[in-house]
Write a protein that holds these residues in place. Structure first.
Motif, PDB file in Angstrom:
ATOM      1  N   THR A  11       4.005  22.007  32.822  1.00  0.00           N
ATOM      2  CA  THR A  11       2.833  22.855  32.595  1.00  0.00           C
ATOM      3  C   THR A  11       3.094  23.764  31.402  1.00  0.00           C
ATOM      4  O   THR A  11       4.185  24.330  31.267  1.00  0.00           O
ATOM      5  CB  THR A  11       2.530  23.701  33.843  1.00  0.00           C
ATOM      6  N   GLY A  12       2.103  23.868  30.543  1.00  0.00           N
ATOM      7  CA  GLY A  12       2.255  24.724  29.370  1.00  0.00           C
ATOM      8  C   GLY A  12       1.158  24.439  28.367  1.00  0.00           C
ATOM      9  O   GLY A  12       0.074  23.960  28.711  1.00  0.00           O
ATOM     10  N   ARG A  13       1.463  24.703  27.084  1.00  0.00           N
ATOM     11  CA  ARG A  13       0.505  24.487  26.004  1.00  0.00           C
ATOM     12  C   ARG A  13       1.143  23.605  24.924  1.00  0.00           C
ATOM     13  O   ARG A  13       2.307  23.800  24.571  1.00  0.00           O
ATOM     14  CB  ARG A  13       0.086  25.828  25.386  1.00  0.00           C
ATOM     15  N   TYR A  14       0.359  22.670  24.415  1.00  0.00           N
ATOM     16  CA  TYR A  14       0.852  21.832  23.325  1.00  0.00           C
ATOM     17  C   TYR A  14       1.028  22.661  22.061  1.00  0.00           C
ATOM     18  O   TYR A  14       0.274  23.609  21.798  1.00  0.00           O
ATOM     19  CB  TYR A  14      -0.134  20.705  23.034  1.00  0.00           C
ATOM     20  N   ASP A  15       2.041  22.286  21.280  1.00  0.00           N
ATOM     21  CA  ASP A  15       2.265  22.899  19.970  1.00  0.00           C
ATOM     22  C   ASP A  15       2.108  21.806  18.921  1.00  0.00           C
ATOM     23  O   ASP A  15       3.093  21.174  18.512  1.00  0.00           O
ATOM     24  CB  ASP A  15       3.656  23.519  19.897  1.00  0.00           C
ATOM     25  N   PRO A  16       0.869  21.567  18.462  1.00  0.00           N
ATOM     26  CA  PRO A  16       0.649  20.459  17.508  1.00  0.00           C
ATOM     27  C   PRO A  16       1.312  20.680  16.160  1.00  0.00           C
ATOM     28  O   PRO A  16       1.495  19.722  15.402  1.00  0.00           O
ATOM     29  CB  PRO A  16      -0.882  20.409  17.380  1.00  0.00           C
ATOM     30  N   SER A  17       1.704  21.916  15.835  1.00  0.00           N
ATOM     31  CA  SER A  17       2.340  22.158  14.537  1.00  0.00           C
ATOM     32  C   SER A  17       3.699  21.472  14.443  1.00  0.00           C
ATOM     33  O   SER A  17       4.185  21.189  13.332  1.00  0.00           O
ATOM     34  CB  SER A  17       2.504  23.664  14.300  1.00  0.00           C
ATOM     35  N   ASP A  18       4.324  21.197  15.573  1.00  0.00           N
ATOM     36  CA  ASP A  18       5.627  20.526  15.581  1.00  0.00           C
ATOM     37  C   ASP A  18       5.536  19.073  16.053  1.00  0.00           C
ATOM     38  O   ASP A  18       6.535  18.453  16.391  1.00  0.00           O
ATOM     39  CB  ASP A  18       6.610  21.300  16.466  1.00  0.00           C
ATOM     40  N   GLU A  19       4.322  18.546  16.073  1.00  0.00           N
ATOM     41  CA  GLU A  19       4.109  17.159  16.482  1.00  0.00           C
ATOM     42  C   GLU A  19       4.764  16.204  15.481  1.00  0.00           C
ATOM     43  O   GLU A  19       4.876  16.492  14.286  1.00  0.00           O
ATOM     44  CB  GLU A  19       2.604  16.902  16.557  1.00  0.00           C
ATOM     45  N   PHE A  20       5.204  15.047  15.959  1.00  0.00           N
ATOM     46  CA  PHE A  20       5.781  14.024  15.079  1.00  0.00           C
ATOM     47  C   PHE A  20       5.487  12.646  15.655  1.00  0.00           C
ATOM     48  O   PHE A  20       4.960  12.522  16.777  1.00  0.00           O
ATOM     49  CB  PHE A  20       7.292  14.235  14.907  1.00  0.00           C
ATOM     50  N   VAL A  21       5.805  11.611  14.888  1.00  0.00           N
ATOM     51  CA  VAL A  21       5.550  10.248  15.354  1.00  0.00           C
ATOM     52  C   VAL A  21       6.843   9.430  15.275  1.00  0.00           C
ATOM     53  O   VAL A  21       7.752   9.747  14.506  1.00  0.00           O
ATOM     54  CB  VAL A  21       4.439   9.550  14.530  1.00  0.00           C
TER      55      VAL A  21
END
Length: 275
Positions: A79-89
């Motif tokens: 449970t929490g919040r996504y941090d899209p600024s550190d997203e990667f593929v």
């Protein structure tokens, strides 16, 4: 006659070849059978883990640790919040069809404890240019709970996949919490969560193609493989090992028969009475 045949150069070579590879085939059959037994044991552990009740991921996995092998594929939540600024593929991953190559989208989820949980949100296509960061569904905003399968870190030792230098920004070859912890300078829970569902449920447009669950009764998944392969291979090697001495005997009997026919006396020709 038998010994004369066996001592010829041809039969010395055949005998050495035949009886040198027979033990090798027996050993290969044993190795395949041991792999069959090992796979069955691993399948049983995986099946038990998949049937276990969901548990919070940070209860059984912690930053800087390793995922227990008995907990691989266990249902976990975070449970929490996504941090899209550190997203990667993750490059070179196949879609559910097993053929189309694209990327896995990994979005860190920041828990209330301040740790990051790497969430594999699923597969997306690579697009026309593999050096350009792909178009990915936006990560849902706000606090949410994700449920998925617990997977261990992908290391070179466990996967054989190298992480070469010079990859485009935010592109990697492996999902490795240790690598991401060093990159982000933040605590990352070991392993990753392979997404199954999200609560509240996001719009379909915000979801990648989910990674299918492993099938412990077939050989379709790299992590659970061999139940239907290793046993037939073991039987095949043992059959080959049994056929080699049989072939040796058949060939020897043929050569003995031909040798006897060549040594048999030729009956005198009947030219009839002369007068």
């Amino acid at each position: 006659m038998l010994f004369r045949i066996l001592l010829t150069r041809r039969w010395l070579v055949l005998t050495l070849v035949f009886f040198a590879i027979t033990p090798a085939m027996v050993l290969l059959g044993r190795w395949q059978y041991h792999r069959y037994e090992q796979t069955n044991r691993q399948n049983a552990v995986t099946a038990a883990a998949m049937k276990a009740p969901p548990v919070a991921m940070d209860v059984i996995s912690h930053p800087g640790r390793t995922v227990p092998s008995t907990q691989t594929y266990r249902p976990v939540t975070a449970t929490g919040r996504y941090d899209p600024s550190d997203e990667f593929v993750i490059r070179h991953r196949t879609a559910a069809d097993g053929d189309t190559v694209g990327y896995y989208v990994i979005t860190p989820l920041v828990t209330d404890a301040g740790n990051l949980v790497l969430v594999n949100r699923g597969w997306v296509s690579s697009g026309a240019d593999a050096t350009v960061y792909p178009t990915v569904p936006p990560a849902p905003s706000g606090e949410l709970t994700v449920t998925g399968r617990l997977r261990p870190d992908e290391t070179f030792k466990t996967t054989g996949i190298r992480e070469p230098a010079g990859l485009p920004d935010r592109m990697f070859m492996r999902i490795d919490s240790g690598v991401q912890a060093a990159r982000l300078k933040r605590p990352v829970v070991a392993g990753y969560l392979e997404l199954v569902s999200t609560s509240p449920t996001p719009p379909a447009a915000d979801e990648a193609e989910l990674v299918p669950a492993p099938n412990v009764t077939t050989t379709n998944d790299d992590a659970v493989v061999g139940q239907g392969v290793h046993l037939p291979y073991a039987i095949q090697w043992w059959l080959f090992a049994a056929l080699i001495p049989t072939g040796w005997v058949v060939l020897l009997r043929r050569d003995l028969r031909e040798a006897r026919e060549q040594q048999a006396p030729v009956p005198a020709a009947d030219f009839g009475a002369s007068g």
